[in-house]
Design a protein around this motif. Structure first.
Motif, short mmCIF file in Angstrom:
data_model
loop_
_atom_site.label_atom_id
_atom_site.label_comp_id
_atom_site.label_asym_id
_atom_site.label_seq_id
_atom_site.Cartn_x
_atom_site.Cartn_y
_atom_site.Cartn_z
N ASP A 1 0.84 -1.21 0.00
CA ASP A 1 0.00 0.00 0.00
C ASP A 1 0.86 1.25 0.00
OD1 ASP A 1 -2.26 -1.51 0.01
OD2 ASP A 1 -2.54 -1.43 2.19
N PHE A 2 1.92 1.22 0.81
CA PHE A 2 2.85 2.36 0.87
C PHE A 2 3.51 2.57 -0.51
CE2 PHE A 2 7.19 3.92 1.53
CZ PHE A 2 6.97 5.08 2.25
N ALA A 3 3.99 1.48 -1.08
CA ALA A 3 4.67 1.58 -2.38
C ALA A 3 3.70 2.10 -3.44
CB ALA A 3 5.23 0.22 -2.78
N LYS A 4 2.45 1.66 -3.39
CA LYS A 4 1.48 2.11 -4.39
C LYS A 4 1.16 3.59 -4.24
CE LYS A 4 -0.74 -2.08 -5.99
NZ LYS A 4 -1.93 -2.92 -6.01
N GLU A 5 1.20 4.10 -3.01
CA GLU A 5 0.99 5.55 -2.83
C GLU A 5 2.10 6.33 -3.52
OE1 GLU A 5 -2.37 5.97 -2.06
OE2 GLU A 5 -1.33 7.86 -1.73
N LEU A 6 3.33 5.81 -3.42
CA LEU A 6 4.45 6.47 -4.10
C LEU A 6 4.29 6.36 -5.62
CD1 LEU A 6 7.27 5.33 -1.69
CD2 LEU A 6 6.51 7.68 -2.05
N VAL A 7 3.84 5.22 -6.07
CA VAL A 7 3.61 5.04 -7.50
C VAL A 7 2.53 6.02 -7.98
CG1 VAL A 7 2.71 3.41 -9.22
CG2 VAL A 7 4.41 2.66 -7.56
N ARG A 8 1.51 6.22 -7.16
CA ARG A 8 0.48 7.21 -7.48
C ARG A 8 1.11 8.60 -7.63
NH1 ARG A 8 -4.91 7.73 -6.93
NH2 ARG A 8 -5.10 5.57 -6.30
N GLY A 9 2.03 8.92 -6.72
CA GLY A 9 2.74 10.21 -6.81
C GLY A 9 3.55 10.32 -8.09
N LEU A 10 4.17 9.23 -8.48
CA LEU A 10 4.93 9.24 -9.75
C LEU A 10 3.99 9.52 -10.93
CD1 LEU A 10 7.34 6.18 -9.33
CD2 LEU A 10 8.01 8.58 -9.54
N LEU A 11 2.84 8.86 -10.92
CA LEU A 11 1.89 9.06 -12.02
C LEU A 11 1.36 10.49 -12.05
CD1 LEU A 11 0.00 5.66 -11.79
CD2 LEU A 11 1.16 6.52 -13.82
N LEU A 12 1.10 11.05 -10.87
CA LEU A 12 0.64 12.44 -10.81
C LEU A 12 1.71 13.38 -11.36
CD1 LEU A 12 -1.20 12.54 -7.37
CD2 LEU A 12 -2.23 12.75 -9.64
N ASN A 13 2.96 13.10 -10.99
CA ASN A 13 4.05 13.95 -11.50
C ASN A 13 4.22 13.79 -13.00
OD1 ASN A 13 4.57 15.15 -9.10
ND2 ASN A 13 6.31 13.85 -8.55
N ARG B 1 1.85 13.30 -15.06
CA ARG B 1 0.79 14.14 -15.64
C ARG B 1 1.14 15.62 -15.56
NH1 ARG B 1 -5.17 12.46 -13.64
NH2 ARG B 1 -5.29 10.42 -14.65
N ARG B 2 1.65 16.01 -14.38
CA ARG B 2 1.94 17.43 -14.15
C ARG B 2 3.09 17.92 -15.01
NH1 ARG B 2 2.26 16.50 -8.12
NH2 ARG B 2 0.12 16.76 -7.48
N TYR B 3 4.17 17.16 -15.03
CA TYR B 3 5.42 17.67 -15.62
C TYR B 3 5.81 16.98 -16.92
CZ TYR B 3 5.78 18.99 -10.68
OH TYR B 3 5.52 19.49 -9.43
N GLY B 4 5.22 15.80 -17.14
CA GLY B 4 5.60 15.06 -18.35
C GLY B 4 6.76 14.12 -18.10
N TYR B 5 7.15 13.96 -16.85
CA TYR B 5 8.20 12.98 -16.51
C TYR B 5 7.94 12.50 -15.08
CZ TYR B 5 10.20 17.46 -14.90
OH TYR B 5 10.37 18.71 -14.35
N TYR B 6 8.54 11.34 -14.77
CA TYR B 6 8.29 10.71 -13.46
C TYR B 6 9.19 11.33 -12.40
CZ TYR B 6 5.54 7.02 -15.74
OH TYR B 6 4.59 6.32 -16.44
N ALA B 7 8.89 12.57 -12.04
CA ALA B 7 9.69 13.22 -11.00
C ALA B 7 9.47 12.50 -9.67
CB ALA B 7 9.29 14.68 -10.87
N CYS B 8 10.52 12.46 -8.87
CA CYS B 8 10.46 11.80 -7.55
C CYS B 8 9.24 12.30 -6.77
CB CYS B 8 11.75 12.13 -6.79
SG CYS B 8 11.79 11.39 -5.15
N PRO B 9 8.45 11.41 -6.21
CA PRO B 9 7.25 11.84 -5.49
C PRO B 9 7.52 12.49 -4.14
CG PRO B 9 7.45 9.44 -5.41
CD PRO B 9 8.55 9.94 -6.30
N CYS B 10 8.77 12.44 -3.65
CA CYS B 10 9.08 13.00 -2.34
C CYS B 10 9.85 14.31 -2.43
CB CYS B 10 9.91 12.02 -1.53
SG CYS B 10 9.27 10.39 -1.58
N ARG B 11 10.04 14.79 -3.63
CA ARG B 11 10.82 16.02 -3.78
C ARG B 11 10.02 17.01 -4.60
NH1 ARG B 11 15.35 11.86 -4.83
NH2 ARG B 11 16.84 12.21 -3.16
N LEU B 12 10.37 18.28 -4.43
CA LEU B 12 9.68 19.32 -5.17
C LEU B 12 10.33 19.45 -6.55
CD1 LEU B 12 7.43 21.37 -4.81
CD2 LEU B 12 9.16 23.02 -4.05
N ALA B 13 9.55 19.19 -7.57
CA ALA B 13 10.08 19.30 -8.93
C ALA B 13 9.94 20.73 -9.44
CB ALA B 13 9.36 18.33 -9.85
N SER B 14 10.76 21.09 -10.41
CA SER B 14 10.76 22.47 -10.91
C SER B 14 9.92 22.65 -12.16
CB SER B 14 12.20 22.89 -11.21
OG SER B 14 12.67 22.15 -12.35
#
Ligand code: SF4
Length: 169
Positions: free
Chosen positions: A35-47, A49-62
């Motif tokens: 479940d924890f890993a899937k939450e991070l995977v969700r963050g990757l997918l959101l990033n 969508r947002r940026y067009g690349y799989y930015a780390c889900p725990c860091r602020l992307a530019s």
């Protein structure tokens, strides 16, 4: 695809399954807390969508791929953190000892340099003969070479185990 559309369970599962399969095939492991890993995977997918690349889900992307290239998952810091702490910064990836529960999975310090440090011109990796910053490892089965602190757990080319590597330089 619209950025407003919620991520589906299937999208998360599909990327989770792909990352898990790729990780296991290359000697890496996803966090056993699914479940924890899937939450991070969700963050990757959101990033993605947002940026067009799989930015780390725990860091602020530019939102600038070139500036963020070191934190596109798997980030430049994953292997160093796995070697030193048994876990990557987000804890999406864990070492074999982390997977087996031999090493406690805890939060770890950020290793990514500050924006100022990253803006400085990089020192050349090679300053002369015999000055590699890391040992060079050679897979005795297929000849694959890699420069890192420790050989990989599994050769990414022929899948031979870590003990089949020898220090080349
Ligand atoms: S810290 Fe982990 S999840 Fe984040 S980019 Fe690096 S490898 Fe991926």
């Amino acid at each position: 695809m619209s950025n407003d559309k919620p991520l589906s369970v299937e999208e998360v599962k599909s990327l989770y399954d792909r990352l898990s399969k790729d990780a296991e095939a290359s000697g890496y492991h996803l966090n056993p807390d699914i479940d924890f890993a899937k939450e991070l995977v969700r963050g990757l997918l959101l990033n993605q969508r947002r940026y067009g690349y799989y930015a780390c889900p725990c860091r602020l992307a530019s939102n600038n791929r070139l500036e963020d290239v070191d934190i596109i998952c798997p980030c430049d810091y994953r292997d160093l953190d796995l070697n030193e702490h048994g876990v990557c910064y987000c804890a999406l990836y864990v070492s074999l000892s982390g997977l087996k529960g031999e090493k406690k999975i805890t939060s770890i310090p950020e290793r990514r340099p500050s924006p100022e440090e990253r803006g400085k011109k990089a020192e050349p990796l090679l300053k002369g003969p015999g000055t590699l910053p890391y040992p060079l490892w050679r897979c005795k089965v297929c000849g694959y070479l890699c420069a890192r602190e420790q050989p990989p757990e599994v050769c990414p080319i022929c899948k031979a185990k870590k003990e089949r590597f020898e220090q080349f330089l």
